[in-house]
Design an enzyme around this catalytic site. Sequence first.
Site, PDB file in Angstrom:
ATOM      1  N   ARG A 269      -1.254   9.059  10.733  1.00  0.00           N
ATOM      2  CA  ARG A 269      -2.269   8.088  11.146  1.00  0.00           C
ATOM      3  C   ARG A 269      -1.690   7.158  12.203  1.00  0.00           C
ATOM      4  O   ARG A 269      -0.570   6.668  12.065  1.00  0.00           O
ATOM      5  CB  ARG A 269      -2.753   7.271   9.939  1.00  0.00           C
ATOM      6  CG  ARG A 269      -3.341   8.133   8.837  1.00  0.00           C
ATOM      7  CD  ARG A 269      -3.821   7.353   7.645  1.00  0.00           C
ATOM      8  NE  ARG A 269      -4.235   8.249   6.571  1.00  0.00           N
ATOM      9  CZ  ARG A 269      -4.733   7.828   5.409  1.00  0.00           C
ATOM     10  NH1 ARG A 269      -4.878   6.540   5.177  1.00  0.00           N
ATOM     11  NH2 ARG A 269      -5.077   8.718   4.484  1.00  0.00           N
ATOM     12  N   ARG A 284       3.161   0.217   5.843  1.00  0.00           N
ATOM     13  CA  ARG A 284       2.134   0.768   6.725  1.00  0.00           C
ATOM     14  C   ARG A 284       2.840   1.534   7.839  1.00  0.00           C
ATOM     15  O   ARG A 284       3.407   0.934   8.754  1.00  0.00           O
ATOM     16  CB  ARG A 284       1.258  -0.348   7.302  1.00  0.00           C
ATOM     17  CG  ARG A 284      -0.003   0.152   7.976  1.00  0.00           C
ATOM     18  CD  ARG A 284      -0.843  -1.005   8.490  1.00  0.00           C
ATOM     19  NE  ARG A 284      -1.345  -1.818   7.417  1.00  0.00           N
ATOM     20  CZ  ARG A 284      -2.454  -1.599   6.727  1.00  0.00           C
ATOM     21  NH1 ARG A 284      -3.194  -0.533   7.013  1.00  0.00           N
ATOM     22  NH2 ARG A 284      -2.853  -2.403   5.760  1.00  0.00           N
ATOM     23  N   SER A 359      -7.679   5.797  -3.260  1.00  0.00           N
ATOM     24  CA  SER A 359      -9.117   5.577  -3.225  1.00  0.00           C
ATOM     25  C   SER A 359      -9.767   6.812  -3.815  1.00  0.00           C
ATOM     26  O   SER A 359      -9.538   7.922  -3.321  1.00  0.00           O
ATOM     27  CB  SER A 359      -9.619   5.358  -1.799  1.00  0.00           C
ATOM     28  OG  SER A 359      -9.285   4.090  -1.322  1.00  0.00           O
ATOM     29  N   ARG A 398       3.953   3.686  -0.848  1.00  0.00           N
ATOM     30  CA  ARG A 398       3.700   2.422  -1.542  1.00  0.00           C
ATOM     31  C   ARG A 398       4.083   2.489  -3.017  1.00  0.00           C
ATOM     32  O   ARG A 398       4.419   1.467  -3.614  1.00  0.00           O
ATOM     33  CB  ARG A 398       2.243   2.017  -1.363  1.00  0.00           C
ATOM     34  CG  ARG A 398       1.926   1.668   0.094  1.00  0.00           C
ATOM     35  CD  ARG A 398       0.514   1.193   0.268  1.00  0.00           C
ATOM     36  NE  ARG A 398       0.262   0.850   1.664  1.00  0.00           N
ATOM     37  CZ  ARG A 398      -0.890   0.365   2.120  1.00  0.00           C
ATOM     38  NH1 ARG A 398      -1.895   0.176   1.268  1.00  0.00           N
ATOM     39  NH2 ARG A 398      -1.045   0.082   3.391  1.00  0.00           N
TER      40      ARG A 398
END
Length: 433
Positions: A269, A284, A359, A398
Amino acid sequence: MIDLNLLRHDPDGLKRSLERRGEDPAVVDEARQTDEQRRALALEGDTLREQRNAASKAIGALMRGSAPSETDRARLEEMREEVRRVGERIGAVEQEHATANARLRELLLTIANPPQDDVPDGGDESDNVIVREVGERSAFDFEPKEHWALAESLGLVDMERGAKLSGSRFYVLGEQGARLQRALVSYMLDLHRRDHGYREMGVPLLVRPEVMEGSGQLPKFADNLYHDDEDDLWLIPTAEVPLANLHRDEILPPGALPIRYMAHTHCFRREKAAAGRDTRGIKRVHQFEKVELFHFTTPEDSGAALDALLSHAEAVCSGLELPYRVQEHCTGDLPFQVCKSYDIDVWAPASQEWLEVSSCSNCGDFQARRANIRFRREQGARPEFVHTLNGSGLALPRIVIALIESGQRTDGSVRLPDALVPYMGQAALTPAV
């Protein structure tokens, strides 16, 4: 992609769904007008082709008769001219129809999935609803270190060499870091296969544009993806992309559903929207690893499948002895292709923040319409679109952040959760010599 019936028969409801997301509903009017234009052009084309066919038959009938009179010859010439004019108009109509069809598809690809009715309304992530918090947060009798300091002292991560190789927000894993990551992935894959019934798949990291489009990443998120211009291939941001397209353009036979897939991949990403945020450590980054969970279900089973998917991701947090919370996305924070979603966040005690590691989302038939994935309930039954669901089970790095911050001890070592000891062959991470 939305159901065209919503656009045609309930445009106001579709507008309200976009307004609930905080998006401009004007696209609905343009899409509806374009659809009406396309349908009118299709009808005109059919009518013109019927006229041309009738005229051609009449010409043939005249020519099959006796030698045509002067009047017949004049009439034949008029009829041929009419066929020519109609043919020219047919060509123009077909071109206009193709243009309208392409424009409609462009518009439909920009319309987000309507939220389910029970999704809480809200403007952004601050309006998400905390569903539950599980586990006790670590308490220390010393000043705990943030993960970037711990990772350096343990020899887990080398940010400087990562930047030297690839630029900012890339990193190199040291021996303990590489082993820890491999142990976490193996633990998660074994857990999901053994306890939750997932089938492990190995999928490509580079995919065609239509595959990105099918899962909902294109065209909306093109700026956040890595692209190979020469071969027109895209690096996946998550294994959701290839998993969602595994049955592209297929009709699944009776009894095939539900299907549960999982895949461990690297994810890529560009994180353009995150410029200046979370620049320290590995929170990140542009490349990371993740175990992705994916479901294909019947429409009536997708609600229960979302609950199951969420519980499977939570089981990883519990097994790793990490405090976590579950929050439901409000309408303004729903991902583009999703109609209902939950986040799982783990607690990083030294950084004093919640870190999203999963998610879990229900996409309804949105992805299935884009990728044309259907199923039959019984032999000979009309094909229906499947429902798709996805969730991280879980995402690295993470998890590493939360593990080392939660397990750190006064001597600089980090206690590992019992579930990881068989995979690591040691009970703690020790400072690099």
